[in-house]
Structures are given as C-alpha cells and as structure tokens.
Design a protein around this motif. Structure first.
Motif, PDB file in Angstrom:
ATOM      1  N   UNK A 157      32.285 -38.455  31.649  1.00 33.10           N
ATOM      2  CA  UNK A 157      32.991 -37.812  30.531  1.00 33.10           C
ATOM      3  C   UNK A 157      34.469 -37.597  30.880  1.00 33.10           C
ATOM      4  N   UNK A 158      34.723 -37.176  32.114  1.00 35.99           N
ATOM      5  CA  UNK A 158      36.123 -36.964  32.538  1.00 35.99           C
ATOM      6  C   UNK A 158      36.908 -38.269  32.455  1.00 35.99           C
ATOM      7  N   UNK A 159      36.296 -39.355  32.868  1.00 29.11           N
ATOM      8  CA  UNK A 159      36.974 -40.658  32.774  1.00 29.11           C
ATOM      9  C   UNK A 159      37.340 -40.959  31.329  1.00 29.11           C
ATOM     10  N   UNK A 160      36.398 -40.697  30.435  1.00 34.84           N
ATOM     11  CA  UNK A 160      36.635 -40.997  29.016  1.00 34.84           C
ATOM     12  C   UNK A 160      37.707 -40.079  28.430  1.00 34.84           C
ATOM     13  N   UNK A 161      37.667 -38.808  28.797  1.00 31.81           N
ATOM     14  CA  UNK A 161      38.671 -37.855  28.308  1.00 31.81           C
ATOM     15  C   UNK A 161      40.050 -38.223  28.856  1.00 31.81           C
ATOM     16  N   UNK A 188      30.698 -43.606  23.991  1.00 36.92           N
ATOM     17  CA  UNK A 188      29.983 -43.676  22.708  1.00 36.92           C
ATOM     18  C   UNK A 188      29.968 -42.306  22.031  1.00 36.92           C
ATOM     19  N   UNK A 189      29.709 -41.289  22.832  1.00 38.57           N
ATOM     20  CA  UNK A 189      29.645 -39.926  22.293  1.00 38.57           C
ATOM     21  C   UNK A 189      30.980 -39.507  21.669  1.00 38.57           C
ATOM     22  N   UNK A 190      32.085 -39.988  22.238  1.00 35.35           N
ATOM     23  CA  UNK A 190      33.410 -39.630  21.713  1.00 35.35           C
ATOM     24  C   UNK A 190      33.851 -40.552  20.578  1.00 35.35           C
ATOM     25  N   UNK A 298      30.479 -28.461  31.044  1.00 38.42           N
ATOM     26  CA  UNK A 298      29.056 -28.131  30.850  1.00 38.42           C
ATOM     27  C   UNK A 298      28.799 -27.587  29.447  1.00 38.42           C
ATOM     28  N   UNK A 299      29.651 -26.666  29.016  1.00 37.95           N
ATOM     29  CA  UNK A 299      29.413 -26.052  27.702  1.00 37.95           C
ATOM     30  C   UNK A 299      29.451 -27.091  26.578  1.00 37.95           C
ATOM     31  N   UNK A 300      30.301 -28.105  26.733  1.00 42.84           N
ATOM     32  CA  UNK A 300      30.400 -29.126  25.681  1.00 42.84           C
ATOM     33  C   UNK A 300      29.220 -30.097  25.717  1.00 42.84           C
ATOM     34  N   UNK A 301      28.794 -30.460  26.916  1.00 44.53           N
ATOM     35  CA  UNK A 301      27.775 -31.512  27.037  1.00 44.53           C
ATOM     36  C   UNK A 301      26.336 -30.989  26.985  1.00 44.53           C
ATOM     37  N   UNK A 302      26.149 -29.738  27.412  1.00 49.55           N
ATOM     38  CA  UNK A 302      24.784 -29.207  27.516  1.00 49.55           C
ATOM     39  C   UNK A 302      24.006 -29.272  26.194  1.00 49.55           C
ATOM     40  N   UNK A 303      24.614 -28.872  25.076  1.00 46.68           N
ATOM     41  CA  UNK A 303      23.845 -28.933  23.825  1.00 46.68           C
ATOM     42  C   UNK A 303      23.346 -30.346  23.506  1.00 46.68           C
ATOM     43  N   UNK A 304      24.161 -31.352  23.815  1.00 43.05           N
ATOM     44  CA  UNK A 304      23.751 -32.728  23.523  1.00 43.05           C
ATOM     45  C   UNK A 304      22.646 -33.208  24.456  1.00 43.05           C
ATOM     46  N   UNK A 305      22.610 -32.650  25.663  1.00 37.86           N
ATOM     47  CA  UNK A 305      21.497 -32.977  26.558  1.00 37.86           C
ATOM     48  C   UNK A 305      20.226 -32.278  26.073  1.00 37.86           C
ATOM     49  N   UNK A 306      20.357 -31.013  25.691  1.00 36.59           N
ATOM     50  CA  UNK A 306      19.185 -30.248  25.238  1.00 36.59           C
ATOM     51  C   UNK A 306      18.601 -30.830  23.963  1.00 36.59           C
ATOM     52  N   UNK A 308      18.774 -33.936  23.140  1.00 41.28           N
ATOM     53  CA  UNK A 308      18.387 -35.339  23.344  1.00 41.28           C
ATOM     54  C   UNK A 308      19.382 -36.329  22.761  1.00 41.28           C
ATOM     55  N   UNK A 309      20.493 -35.827  22.226  1.00 49.17           N
ATOM     56  CA  UNK A 309      21.506 -36.725  21.648  1.00 49.17           C
ATOM     57  C   UNK A 309      22.045 -37.678  22.712  1.00 49.17           C
ATOM     58  N   UNK A 310      22.161 -37.211  23.935  1.00 48.92           N
ATOM     59  CA  UNK A 310      22.494 -38.110  25.042  1.00 48.92           C
ATOM     60  C   UNK A 310      21.420 -37.966  26.120  1.00 48.92           C
ATOM     61  N   UNK A 311      21.149 -39.066  26.819  1.00 53.37           N
ATOM     62  CA  UNK A 311      20.074 -39.081  27.814  1.00 53.37           C
ATOM     63  C   UNK A 311      20.579 -39.625  29.148  1.00 53.37           C
ATOM     64  N   UNK A 312      21.542 -38.926  29.733  1.00 55.59           N
ATOM     65  CA  UNK A 312      22.114 -39.445  30.977  1.00 55.59           C
ATOM     66  C   UNK A 312      21.118 -39.498  32.123  1.00 55.59           C
ATOM     67  N   UNK A 313      20.010 -38.771  32.010  1.00 59.80           N
ATOM     68  CA  UNK A 313      18.991 -38.816  33.063  1.00 59.80           C
ATOM     69  C   UNK A 313      18.401 -40.202  33.250  1.00 59.80           C
ATOM     70  N   UNK A 314      18.669 -41.099  32.308  1.00 57.77           N
ATOM     71  CA  UNK A 314      18.165 -42.470  32.452  1.00 57.77           C
ATOM     72  C   UNK A 314      18.807 -43.214  33.611  1.00 57.77           C
ATOM     73  N   UNK A 315      19.889 -42.682  34.157  1.00 59.95           N
ATOM     74  CA  UNK A 315      20.483 -43.356  35.331  1.00 59.95           C
ATOM     75  C   UNK A 315      19.612 -43.204  36.576  1.00 59.95           C
TER      76      UNK A 315
END
Lengths: 344, 344
Positions: A157-161, A188-190, A298-306, A308-315
C-alpha cells in the motif's frame, strides 16, 4: 521460550532464549499466535557473515496480550493484537504525520534487548502506540490476511500511495514476491485501471492476475522495458511500484515510468545508489517511498480485510510450526514458497 | 548573422552563421534583444571534446518577432516575446499537464537546424506554443528579471514546487549559483519561513540574504550537513532544493532532508547515479524535480516580475555584447560573474 536466531548466511536456528517479560511500564508482553518470514529476512539470510552471536529474527506478528506495564492503557491481557514491523510511540510529531518508521521513541524488533517476532513471545515496547487490538478471536479464519497488515500489505500500500496511484491510473508493479502481489492488491483497491506486473514465476503472476493484475511481463531488463512501453501506449506508467530493491529492478522501474510520473519504492535497497539519475532528470521522474510506516495504514486497510474486500493473506502458501522455521527460510530462499506463515 | 558556437572545452567562438529564417508554417523569426549564459552551458564548456563542428549555444532569450509562418496565430511582427529554454507545441497531453519539457513536438535550442539563443536571431519552432508576448517595450528596465523567466527563475521555482515548499516550510537551498539564488526567491515567494542557503561565495550568499535567505552555511560535506541539522532543530528541512547537480551536492541535499521530506532537484546531474539510496529509504526521503518545464510557470511568475514583487534579474552582475560572449563564459567559469547578460 523458543525463538529464531540467524548466525550467518544460511544458518538460521530455533533455540531456547530467556522468556520475554515486561521491563518498562510502557511495555506489553504478547504471546505470539502468528508470525511469518519476510522477503527482507532473506537479505541477511543470504549475506550475513558467520559469527558467534545470533541475531533475533522476525518483525511481523499477531498475538495475545499476557501482561502490560503500569502505564499501558490501550491494550489489556486477553486482547488479540497486531504489531507493525517497527514499534512506535504514536505520540511524537513523526507519528502524527503518519511516519511511524521515524518515531522518536521507536525501533526495530530483534535489535538490542527487544525480542524478534519469530518466537513464542515478545516484549512490546511503546505498547500503546504500537499495538492494534483486532476485533476477532485468536484463531479467526482471517488471521493470514490480518497478519499481512503488520508489514507486507501495508508495504504494498505504501508503494502505491508513494507512487501516487489514483482512480484510472496506469500502474506497473516491479517484482512478483509477496510485496509485489500486495502492491497489485493496493493498486486495484486505489482504483488503478491497468496494472502490469513484471515477474517470471508463473505461480506468482497467475496469483497476481487473480488479485487484479491486467497484464504480466515476464521479460527483464531492456526487453521487459520494451514490453511495458508497448503495453502502455509507448509512454510507460504514471505510477510504478518497485518491490524488489536491486539496482536493476530500480532501473527498470525508472525506465517504465512515464515522464512526470513517480516510482514508489519499497524494496529494501541492496545498492547504495539509485541508477538512471539523468533519465529521471530528463523525464522529471520522482523516486518516493521507503520503509513503509504500516502502523499509519492499519485503520484504513483493516475494514477491507475484515469485510473480505481484499484478501492479502493469499500471499501465504505454506504454514509451519516454530521448529520448522529453518526449513521455511530455505523454502522462501529457494522460491518454493512465496511467503511462509508460522504458528508457534 | 553572428552567433555563438562551442568547439570544445574552453573554446567558444562568435562566428558568422546563415541568417535565421522561417522554414515551417509554425515558425516565427525572432530578432534577439537579450540572451544570457547559463550555468548549464558551463558543463559542455568544461568538458566537450574538441572537434571540427561547433555546437550552437544559448537557450534563454527575449526578442522581437520579425516574421511568422502562415499557421502562427498568437504572435505577430513587432511583438516583444519571451522564449523558454525548450520549445513546445502547447497542445499535447504533456503540455496540458504542465510538462512542456516532454512535449511530443518539442525540442532544444541549438540542436539540429534549430538556432541557439546566444546569437542575433532565432528561428522559433512551434511559435504558438513556445513564445509568450511580454506587455513591455524591448528595452524595458525589467528586461533582466523578465529574461530569467526563460530558465533560471522558472528553474528555481520548479525546484521549490518539486520539493513541496509551502507556507511555513523550512527550506534548504544547496548551491549559491544563479539557480540557487532564484530558488531562494521562489521559496520565499511560496511562503517558506526559514531558508538556509548552502554556499561559500560571499558575494552570492550576501545577495541570497537580500533575496530572502535566513541562514547561510558555508561548510560543505559532513560539516555542512551538521551545521544545517543544527539550524533545523536536528531534523533537517522538509524541502531541499538541489541546485548544483554534482553527486556530492545531491548527497548533501539528501542528508539535510527531514524524514518524510523531499529533495527538489534541478541541478543538471553530472553523475549517472543518485547517492544515499539507503538513507533515502530509511527516512522516506523523495527525490523529485528534473528539467524544469518553465513554460508552465510563466503565467504564474510574470505578474510578480512586472509588479516588482520578485527581482530575479538581480542574479545578473555583468552585461556584455555578442562579441564578448567568450569572455562571458570565462568570467562565469572563473566565478568572477554570477550570471552574464548578453545584448546582441
């Protein structure tokens, strides 16, 4: 307790170390329930000179608070907590600016008397600023994705920002490791419209496509640059995410950036110099980014993980116990595994 | 007509060349009334291998339109016009983005069959996109300041914009040449509160103070870095303007940048690499900027020059005729003059 130490190139061991315990009133003691091996752990794993002293390893973990110091107010025993890859006080001017990696009272896991994350427990300095309470149980099915918020997803995310990705952007991601894959998710998320990933490991680039990449370029160097330019109307991309850290990959990143565009770099630099300075100058290409202040995200990304909008755990494509950590390093170093999850 | 040619290091000559004339319907023919010598002209003046062919020199000029091609609509004979240091069509996507230096139909003065600015006249390609009509007579007292909009003031402004200078910023300007001095003007104009200039030529740093610098650091390298850190509360500056182009000056610029800050670089890079990549990474310091799209800034800066709010013409400390151009190069190269104005 058991913990991971690196003694030299290729020489990683799991050994008994003194039990973690509270030493300052701002500390918390956390029993580690999930940790993992980072691509950046492989740099010392490849190159550290052999020595008598082992270096404590690991900087990504989730755990359960067992005890807290007298001044800790935001976490309590029993809380399931996430730790970013640096600790930080959350109160200084840098933290207020969202640059927790430059915190005036922060530091790195595994340095000095601070435990590493690849072990059974960790003394967490600056617990109030560092730890984030997760609203799930310690064995929630979302654990792999949540764990990525401690580093790899926040880093992508930092790279993208830093690269300035916005709705409609054309994006190139250099590198198909776990950070590159999270860079694809972040882009993609951005709202990026076209996401070209440069990588030649089919398992990884196939996963990249599932995560949002629209194009894959397997070629490297000049040939890779030519292919990306062809895919981007001859001009390159406004936003390029450099997720490797080699001089060559940074050079490629600069070459595929459109004039006026930005390279967001998060690959730990293995060279003292950034190449292609004159090309950057001629094209007004910026190089931004660096060590990701993942706590800020964390505050920005956590809701999307909770959600399921993003699934970074697939790595994560392998899960091991603490005693298998040496094999985990070998598997990542040999590119048999993208990223290894540890359940101590 | 008479024009300036560079034949090799230290070998600059004023010679007869074919008269400039219209060759394309988008051209204008401009009689040069003011031009100047740029710090960037000194790089080839120091290093160009001797050869049979001379290179036409000069890329900053003001003049009077003598003739225009059939398709030119925005300038007419008799207009007093300013030319930026690259020509550009003003219509392509890059020009629309304000990046005229990457114009799809643009180019450099003195290259191929395009005249240089250090001569009596110039054929101006893409006249509509390139030239800006000035609302003054050809010998107006503001000519020196107006002429800086063709390069040096726009370049200093670009450094400040790229570095993110805003009201209240702490700024460091690396380099006390004409570009650095214009960087001071630009930083002050954008509202910087503290402006530290790094330079050791007293005439120049005294002028820098008059133009808005609050502090002068004469030391270089490690000692200079330490002094700047001391002046900036130990942290360095958010915005650093690199106005030299050497690897050493870029390294100093990176070292004096506060974590999370930006180096706006406009010094023509004399090295293929940017140093201190790992320090940049650790501090999240960006390097932005490059060849300044000065055409994009004319509309913003011109009113402040006309009103006298900024006086960038003060960087000129010598005025010569066309036949004295070789002596002008020698004076700038020997640091006897900051910047030399030519009245052909």
């Amino acid at each position: 307790m058991r913990a991971t130490l690196l003694y030299g190139a290729g020489d990683v061991r799991v050994e008994d170390v003194p039990d973690a315990s509270i030493s300052l009133p701002t500390d918390a003691l956390v029993r580690v329930t999930r940790s993992c091996i980072c691509g950046s752990d492989l740099w010392p794993y490849k190159s550290k000179p052999a020595g008598a002293d082992g270096q404590r390893m690991g900087h990504e973990f989730i755990g359960v608070v067992e005890n807290v110091g007298a001044e800790v107010t935001t976490v309590k025993p029993g809380d399931v907590v996430l730790a970013p890859f640096v600790y930080s006080d959350g109160r200084c001017d840098f933290c207020a600016e969202g640059l927790h990696t430059s915190c005036r009272n922060g530091g790195f896991w595994g340095v000095g008397d601070v435990d590493g994350g690849q072990g059974e427990a960790v003394r967490v300095p600056q617990a109030d600023g560092t730890l984030v309470v997760l609203p799930v149980g310690e064995d929630d099915a979302l654990m792999p994705s949540l764990l990525t918020l401690s580093d790899v997803m926040g880093t992508g995310h930092h790279a993208a920002v830093a690269a300035g990705v916005r709705p409609g952007s054309t994006v190139v991601v250099v590198g198909d490791g776990a950070v590159g894959l999270c860079g694809v998710i972040a882009a993609k998320r951005l709202g990026a419209e076209q996401i070209v990933i440069m990588g030649r490991h089919e398992v990884r680039t196939s996963l990249a496509r599932e995560l949002g990449a629209t194009d894959v370029v397997a070629e490297r160097g000049r040939a890779g640059t030519a292919k990306v330019l062809e895919l981007t109307g001859g001009d390159g991309a406004h936003a390029v995410l450099e997720c490797v850290g080699m001089a060559d990959s940074l050079q490629t990143a600069i070459r595929v950036t459109r004039a006026g565009g930005t390279v967001g770099r998060v690959g730990v630099p293995q060279s003292g110099d950034i190449p292609a300075s004159q090309l950057m100058f001629a094209k007004n290409v910026s190089v931004a980014g660096g060590m990701a202040p993942v706590r800020a995200y964390v505050e920005e990304l956590l809701p999307d993980v909770l959600s399921g909008a993003i699934q970074p755990g697939r790595v994560f494509d392998r899960t091991i116990g603490i005693e298998d950590v040496p094999a985990g390093y070998a598997a990542m170093d040999g590119r048999e595994a993208i990223k290894v999850l540890i359940e101590p």
